[in-house]
Scaffold this active site. Structure first.
Site, PDB file in Angstrom:
ATOM      1  N   SER A 205       0.861  -1.189   0.000  1.00 44.55           N
ATOM      2  CA  SER A 205       0.000   0.000   0.000  1.00 44.55           C
ATOM      3  C   SER A 205       0.893   1.233   0.000  1.00 44.55           C
ATOM      4  CB  SER A 205      -0.868   0.024   1.266  1.00 44.55           C
ATOM      5  OG  SER A 205      -1.533   1.277   1.393  1.00 44.55           O
TER       6      SER A 205
ATOM      7  N   TYR B  11      -1.711  -0.932  10.349  1.00 43.66           N
ATOM      8  CA  TYR B  11      -1.735  -1.074   8.886  1.00 43.66           C
ATOM      9  C   TYR B  11      -0.453  -0.491   8.274  1.00 43.66           C
ATOM     10  CZ  TYR B  11      -3.656  -1.102   4.147  1.00 43.66           C
ATOM     11  OH  TYR B  11      -3.869  -1.340   2.803  1.00 43.66           O
TER      12      TYR B  11
HETATM   13  N1  LIG Z   1      -8.623  -0.816  -1.524  1.00 44.14           N
HETATM   14  C1  LIG Z   1      -7.647   0.032  -1.344  1.00 44.14           C
HETATM   15  O1  LIG Z   1      -7.816   1.249  -1.467  1.00 44.14           O
HETATM   16  C2  LIG Z   1      -6.257  -0.479  -1.015  1.00 44.14           C
HETATM   17  C3  LIG Z   1      -5.185   0.412  -1.138  1.00 44.14           C
HETATM   18  C4  LIG Z   1      -3.902  -0.046  -0.920  1.00 44.14           C
HETATM   19  C5  LIG Z   1      -3.678  -1.368  -0.607  1.00 44.14           C
HETATM   20  N2  LIG Z   1      -4.734  -2.216  -0.474  1.00 44.14           N
HETATM   21  C6  LIG Z   1      -4.415  -3.618  -0.188  1.00 44.14           C
HETATM   22  O2  LIG Z   1      -4.912  -4.425  -1.229  1.00 44.14           O
HETATM   23  C7  LIG Z   1      -5.157  -5.750  -0.757  1.00 44.14           C
HETATM   24  C8  LIG Z   1      -6.502  -6.231  -1.286  1.00 44.14           C
HETATM   25  O3  LIG Z   1      -7.508  -5.409  -0.728  1.00 44.14           O
HETATM   26  P1  LIG Z   1      -8.885  -5.075  -1.480  1.00 44.14           P
HETATM   27  O4  LIG Z   1      -8.982  -3.607  -1.527  1.00 44.14           O
HETATM   28  O5  LIG Z   1      -8.996  -5.865  -2.710  1.00 44.14           O
HETATM   29  O6  LIG Z   1      -9.881  -5.566  -0.331  1.00 44.14           O
HETATM   30  P2  LIG Z   1     -11.155  -6.535  -0.267  1.00 44.14           P
HETATM   31  O7  LIG Z   1     -11.954  -6.415  -1.510  1.00 44.14           O
HETATM   32  O8  LIG Z   1     -11.777  -6.250   1.032  1.00 44.14           O
HETATM   33  O9  LIG Z   1     -10.461  -7.981  -0.225  1.00 44.14           O
HETATM   34  C9  LIG Z   1      -9.700  -8.394   0.864  1.00 44.14           C
HETATM   35  C10 LIG Z   1      -9.373  -9.851   0.677  1.00 44.14           C
HETATM   36  O10 LIG Z   1      -8.538 -10.302   1.765  1.00 44.14           O
HETATM   37  C11 LIG Z   1      -9.073 -11.511   2.269  1.00 44.14           C
HETATM   38  N3  LIG Z   1      -8.721 -11.650   3.682  1.00 44.14           N
HETATM   39  C12 LIG Z   1      -8.777 -10.713   4.646  1.00 44.14           C
HETATM   40  N4  LIG Z   1      -8.386 -11.225   5.826  1.00 44.14           N
HETATM   41  C13 LIG Z   1      -8.069 -12.523   5.596  1.00 44.14           C
HETATM   42  C14 LIG Z   1      -7.599 -13.577   6.415  1.00 44.14           C
HETATM   43  N5  LIG Z   1      -7.359 -13.412   7.729  1.00 44.14           N
HETATM   44  N6  LIG Z   1      -7.378 -14.792   5.834  1.00 44.14           N
HETATM   45  C15 LIG Z   1      -7.619 -14.993   4.514  1.00 44.14           C
HETATM   46  N7  LIG Z   1      -8.047 -14.013   3.690  1.00 44.14           N
HETATM   47  C16 LIG Z   1      -8.279 -12.792   4.229  1.00 44.14           C
HETATM   48  C17 LIG Z   1     -10.569 -11.380   2.072  1.00 44.14           C
HETATM   49  O11 LIG Z   1     -11.165 -12.644   2.137  1.00 44.14           O
HETATM   50  P3  LIG Z   1     -12.760 -12.862   2.485  1.00 44.14           P
HETATM   51  O12 LIG Z   1     -13.510 -11.774   1.754  1.00 44.14           O
HETATM   52  O13 LIG Z   1     -13.021 -14.225   1.927  1.00 44.14           O
HETATM   53  O14 LIG Z   1     -12.872 -12.770   3.955  1.00 44.14           O
HETATM   54  C18 LIG Z   1     -10.613 -10.740   0.681  1.00 44.14           C
HETATM   55  O15 LIG Z   1     -10.468 -11.728  -0.308  1.00 44.14           O
HETATM   56  C19 LIG Z   1      -5.044  -5.676   0.761  1.00 44.14           C
HETATM   57  O16 LIG Z   1      -3.804  -6.227   1.163  1.00 44.14           O
HETATM   58  C20 LIG Z   1      -5.056  -4.175   1.062  1.00 44.14           C
HETATM   59  O17 LIG Z   1      -4.294  -3.874   2.200  1.00 44.14           O
HETATM   60  C21 LIG Z   1      -6.026  -1.814  -0.649  1.00 44.14           C
END
Ligand SMILES: NC(=O)c1ccc[n+]([C@@H]2O[C@H](COP(=O)([O-])OP(=O)(O)OC[C@H]3O[C@@H](n4cnc5c(N)ncnc54)[C@H](OP(=O)(O)O)[C@@H]3O)[C@@H](O)[C@H]2O)c1
Length: 248
Positions: free
Chosen positions: A137, A150
């Site tokens: 991130s 985070y």
């Molecule tokens: N969205 C943003 O603005 C943003 C910005 C920078 C970085 N990120 C990073 O991008 C990555 C993906 O995030 P996203 O935005 O795509 O979020 P998302 O749509 O909420 O997806 C998060 C994913 O992580 C899985 N997960 C969470 N906790 C878990 C655990 N304990 N064990 C196994 N799986 C787990 C969830 O599984 P379930 O749904 O099956 O529980 C889901 O598949 C993350 O690492 C986040 O930190 C996001």
């Protein structure tokens, strides 16, 4: 077919960016072990994508990571690529953040990378063209209110990526991507950390130079590039993909 017959483990595949990565890797001919907790969404995705299996579990459990690697070997006979996307926010300022939430956030965002790499790397090393892409991130470089666990976990994930890139070169290329605000459920959850939660997502969008949120597909394109031979001279890099927000 940039990933033809490559066997890939994708964490966070049940939602957002991990799901988009799974769809794009599949289009490029990859065989997939899909990781996540939500059984319905995981099974539905595996049903859509040829040569894929879904494994339900919590990435903060060492034994679950061992099982992901076993699934790759048992189903597809080899392992070539890891894409890390599972993540959690663990919101709260240092004074008020429960110790349990601190540890859980560090486990999901950081230790899970160690657990999976520990089990996967000996298999990836058996063949040329291995690659690991870690979704971190911009929070690795910039602080946000109520995000201490985070920010710390994402900065540490970048440091772990760099260390492993040195340790396992030239066998495996290891890189991080550092997204800015991407339109997923995760971003909307993060809004409650800010002073004006109702406008936080719109504020983030307006703070980008390109005047839009990222899409999961934007992230999948960069992940595919780094996982494929197109990036054969790139390792140890942390690439921001943020609409220019860090430079605004
Ligand atoms: N969205 C943003 O603005 C943003 C910005 C920078 C970085 N990120 C990073 O991008 C990555 C993906 O995030 P996203 O935005 O795509 O979020 P998302 O749509 O909420 O997806 C998060 C994913 O992580 C899985 N997960 C969470 N906790 C878990 C655990 N304990 N064990 C196994 N799986 C787990 C969830 O599984 P379930 O749904 O099956 O529980 C889901 O598949 C993350 O690492 C986040 O930190 C996001």
């Amino acid at each position: 077919m940039k990933l033809k017959n490559k066997v890939c483990i994708i964490t966070g595949a049940t939602s957002g960016m991990g799901k988009a990565v799974a769809q794009s890797f599949s289009k490029e001919g990859a065989k997939l072990v899909l990781s996540g907790r939500n059984l319905d969404r995981g099974n539905a995705l595996a049903a859509q994508l040829p040569h894929s299996v879904f494994m339900e579990g919590d990435v903060s459990e060492p034994s679950y990571n061992e099982n992901l690697v076993k699934a790759a070997i048992e189903n597809f006979g080899q392992l070539n690529i890891l894409s890390f996307n599972a993540g959690m926010l663990g919101l709260g300022d240092v004074v008020n953040l429960p110790e349990t939430l601190w540890h859980k956030t560090l486990n999901v965002n950081l230790s899970a990378i160690f657990y999976l790499c520990k089990n996967a790397i000996p298999h990836i090393q058996k063949r040329p063209g291995g690659a690991i892409v870690i979704n971190t991130s911009i929070a690795a470089f910039k602080s946000f209110p109520n995000h201490p666990a985070y920010c710390a976990s994402k900065a540490a994930a970048v440091a772990l990526m760099k260390q492993m890139a040195v340790e396992y070169a030239p066998d495996i290329r290891i890189n991080a991507i550092c997204p800015g605000p991407v339109d997923t459920p995760f971003l909307w959850d993060s809004a409650k950390a800010f002073k004006n939660p109702d406008s936080a997502v719109e504020d983030a969008k307006n703070a980008t130079l390109l005047n839009r949120l990222g899409t999961p597909e934007d992230i999948a394109k960069l992940t595919l590039f780094l996982a494929s031979e197109d990036a054969s001279w790139i390792t140890g890099s942390s690439m921001t993909i943020d609409g220019g927000i860090l430079n605004a």
